[in-house]
Design an enzyme around this catalytic site. Structure first.
Site, PDB file in Angstrom:
ATOM      1  N   GLU A   1     -19.258  -4.292  10.862  1.00  0.00           N
ATOM      2  CA  GLU A   1     -20.095  -3.412  11.670  1.00  0.00           C
ATOM      3  C   GLU A   1     -21.184  -4.176  12.422  1.00  0.00           C
ATOM      4  O   GLU A   1     -21.492  -3.850  13.577  1.00  0.00           O
ATOM      5  CB  GLU A   1     -20.735  -2.341  10.767  1.00  0.00           C
ATOM      6  CG  GLU A   1     -19.757  -1.336  10.189  1.00  0.00           C
ATOM      7  CD  GLU A   1     -19.065  -1.830   8.913  1.00  0.00           C
ATOM      8  OE1 GLU A   1     -18.208  -1.100   8.396  1.00  0.00           O
ATOM      9  OE2 GLU A   1     -19.398  -2.947   8.451  1.00  0.00           O
TER      10      GLU A   1
ATOM     11  N   LYS B   1       0.846  -1.189   0.000  1.00  0.00           N
ATOM     12  CA  LYS B   1       0.000   0.000   0.000  1.00  0.00           C
ATOM     13  C   LYS B   1       0.883   1.242   0.000  1.00  0.00           C
ATOM     14  O   LYS B   1       1.823   1.348   0.783  1.00  0.00           O
ATOM     15  CB  LYS B   1      -0.913  -0.020   1.231  1.00  0.00           C
ATOM     16  CG  LYS B   1      -2.046   0.982   1.186  1.00  0.00           C
ATOM     17  CD  LYS B   1      -3.023   0.758   2.322  1.00  0.00           C
ATOM     18  CE  LYS B   1      -4.179   1.739   2.238  1.00  0.00           C
ATOM     19  NZ  LYS B   1      -5.166   1.529   3.311  1.00  0.00           N
TER      20      LYS B   1
ATOM     21  N   ARG C   1     -25.238  -0.670   7.956  1.00  0.00           N
ATOM     22  CA  ARG C   1     -25.071  -2.118   7.814  1.00  0.00           C
ATOM     23  C   ARG C   1     -25.500  -2.876   9.066  1.00  0.00           C
ATOM     24  O   ARG C   1     -25.761  -4.061   9.006  1.00  0.00           O
ATOM     25  CB  ARG C   1     -23.609  -2.432   7.519  1.00  0.00           C
ATOM     26  CG  ARG C   1     -23.132  -1.902   6.196  1.00  0.00           C
ATOM     27  CD  ARG C   1     -21.706  -2.296   5.909  1.00  0.00           C
ATOM     28  NE  ARG C   1     -21.504  -2.378   4.471  1.00  0.00           N
ATOM     29  CZ  ARG C   1     -20.493  -2.998   3.885  1.00  0.00           C
ATOM     30  NH1 ARG C   1     -19.584  -3.606   4.613  1.00  0.00           N
ATOM     31  NH2 ARG C   1     -20.389  -3.025   2.584  1.00  0.00           N
TER      32      ARG C   1
END
Length: 629
Positions: free
Chosen positions: A373, A289, A401
């Site tokens: 979540e 990344k 969610r």
């Protein structure tokens, strides 16, 4: 050859569609990768955006577009915040500097923006399910296209990814999943799955070990040959134990990898091999990344999403106000030092929710559940049963969610869980998938759940303290960005439950705001005062329970009400006020609801969007004038 003193010809400027990549050799593709990186860095510095994720997949993006023929073949990008190179290669190069700006291109894939964007994304872990639907549709239509899902290891921590994998394996569908493994989501990954993935051997290390063992066994003569044959038969078991292949093969995916995600030649070779194969395939790619930009490689979390370079600040100017997120994080620390039962939970967002300092000081009382979540909310419910008082800090757009878990696992049994909804309201440049404009509506309908929103950063501190003193579920919603700039008063105090406050008296019209709407009301009242209009300003504080007495009092006094919120009008704060007036039988009261009108809000700055969608101070003043007319 370039003429003297002429800059070299840009490869990127010659790419108008992915088809143009076929004219380039491997060396040119590698040069193009560096041009893409530099263009992404330059643009993000100007307009902000998701930097580290896009830098990490430049070679992978090139390889995918070199091997697959979009839009006939379809690539579904999980989340979609890593698609900047994809956008540059698919006809949006000349508009790239409008990224995330009002009227410009989105920071995420959008089908309305390009035929090369196969599916609109913005939330994590949806790519495999969406790609599977596309693949089944392609088969039923007898289409020629292949379907590829590109998903990161952070997104694999969510259950939805495994639901899609499970179904794809059961259907034996032609689907290619590219597993982009960089050990990160926004923050470093957590959980048993992440630890399992980290055991993976690189392709080079595995091949080195394999060749070394072959040499040693062959040196033993015939006995060694027998052992070598046994070893070859056992090779798949060996690979399965030492790589994530075991997990994916169990889900009936053919596992290929892991391979170096920055080696273009190897990527192209592997994707060409996988493309014609039938059935579900998984290609495991190891990437870094922030690749190619040293600060982002060193601190990928910090450079995950960055703002535009701010203008140079006058050193004599006062410092800007703290953000709501910073104030929340500091108040959590203050309260945790006093109360050992306070715990903090987040879903892969320790920095984004301001809880990183809490995690450092109270590691035993902080839990990052990863991108999960639903699990976060039910996990908090379990802690509450054990006598703890958990605070679940999740962005408003992602709390959607966990709606079932809020209803079934927290509110049904009236457990003391605080839901801290960061980035409630208009968020800005991240656009429609990230605006937090539904929470007041979908939370207001849940029994036992109280719902409040602060007018400023100081009130946020007292509201968090009040919520933790309440014996039941509370949702605390606050906006993105800097606070109003008010001073913090001490000590922390409990606010009167279900009570608002009159901030400015008036007799002509009452402006009743919730959250950031209060500041819009205050500014509108100043404007109206210059026209001789006496406007009352009310800070509602609570959406549920409403301060019924205060609202009915100003309704009786003024006869005209303007309610102000950054939320959808349907079922929001204004609806609650109208229901109250109807329930009390207060007829003849004129009401205007300033809110979002049944729409998804696109990308742009917060100020631009508030003006465009009619929820700023100017819109509040105009609503009051219409009532007065």
């Amino acid at each position: 050859m370039c003429a003297a003193n002429q800059p070299p010809v840009s490869l990127l400027d010659q790419i108008d569609s992915p088809d143009d990549l076929q004219d380039l050799n491997l060396r040119q593709l590698e040069d193009l990768a560096e041009e893409l990186r530099q263009r992404i860095i330059d643009s993000v510095e100007k307009v902000g955006g998701h930097l580290a994720p896009s830098l990490g997949v430049v070679e992978l993006t090139l390889a995918l577009h070199y091997v697959f023929d979009t839009p006939v073949d379809k690539i579904v990008w999980d989340v979609g915040h890593q698609t900047y190179a994809h956008k540059l290669l698919t006809g949006r190069r000349d508009r790239f500097d409008t990224l995330r700006q009002l009227g410009g291109i989105s920071g995420f894939p959008k089908r309305s923006e390009s035929p090369h964007d196969a599916f609109d994304t913005g939330h994590s872990s949806t790519s495999i399910s969406a790609a599977l639907g596309l693949a089944v549709g392609e088969r039923l239509k007898k289409g020629p296209g292949k379907v590829v899902a590109v998903i990161g290891d952070g997104s694999f921590t969510a259950g939805m990814a495994f639901e899609g994998m499970n179904q794809a394996g059961d259907l034996d569908e032609d689907l290619i999943v590219v597993f982009n493994d960089n050990g990160m989501s926004i923050a470093p990954n957590v959980g048993a799955l992440s630890k399992f993935m980290s055991r993976a051997l690189s392709g080079k290390a595995y091949q080195t070990f394999r060749k070394s063992m072959e040499r040693r066994l062959k040196a033993l003569g015939s006995m060694g040959e027998d052992l070598l044959n046994i070893a070859r038969r056992s090779e798949e078991s060996f690979k399965a134990f030492y790589t994530p292949g075991m997990l994916f093969e169990a889900l009936k995916f053919n596992y290929v990898g892991p391979i170096d995600g920055h080696n273009l030649e190897r990527l192209i070779e592997t994707l060409k091999y996988v493309k014609p194969l039938q059935g579900p395939q998984l290609v495991h790619v190891i990437t870094t990344k922030g690749r190619g930009y040293a600060p982002a490689e060193a601190n990928p979390s910090h450079y995950h999403g960055v703002g535009a370079r701010p203008p140079r600040r006058d050193p004599a100017a006062p410092p800007p106000p703290q953000s709501y997120t910073e104030v929340f994080g500091q108040t959590m620390l203050e309260l945790a030092r006093r109360r050992p039962e306070v715990m903090a939970i987040t879903a892969a967002m320790p920095e984004g929710t301001g809880l990183a300092p809490f995690a450092e000081e109270f590691p035993e009382r902080f839990v990052d559940v990863g991108i999960a979540e639903q699990h976060a909310v039910t996990f908090a419910a379990g802690l509450a049963v054990q006598g703890f008082h958990p605070v679940v800090a999740i962005y408003s757009t992602f709390m959607q969610r966990a709606f079932d878990q809020i209803v079934h696992d927290v509110c049904l049994t009236n457990l003391p869980v605080v839901l801290a909804l960061d980035r409630g309201g208009i968020v800005g440049e991240d656009g429609a998938t990230h605006q937090g404009l539904l929470d007041l509506s979908f939370l207001r309908c849940v029994p036992n759940l109280s719902l409040m929103s602060p007018a400023d950063e100081n009130e946020l501190r007292h509201m968090l303290y009040t919520a933790l003193e309440h014996d039941g579920p509370v949702a605390l919603r606050y906006p993105r960005g800097k606070g109003v700039g008010v001073a913090h008063d001490e000590p922390l105090r409990i606010l009167p439950w279900g009570k608002g406050e009159m901030r400015r008296p008036g007799k002509d019209v009452a402006l009743i705001g919730i959250g950031v709407g209060v500041e819009a009301c205050a500014q509108a009242a100043e404007s109206l005062a210059q026209e001789g209009v006496e406007a009352a300003v009310v800070n509602a504080r609570f959406v549920k329970p409403l301060d019924e007495e205060l609202i009915c009092e100003v309704a009786h006094t003024c006869g005209r009400l303007v309610t102000v919120e950054e939320n959808e009008a349907n079922g929001g704060f204004g609806s609650a006020v109208l229901e109250l007036l109807a329930r009390r039988g207060l007829t003849g009261i004129k009401v205007r609801v300033v809110a979002l009108n049944d729409t998804f809000v696109e990308h742009g700055s917060q100020a631009q969007l508030r003006h465009l969608y009619g929820v700023d101070a100017q819109a509040v003043a105009e609503a009051a004038r219409r009532l007065l007319d």
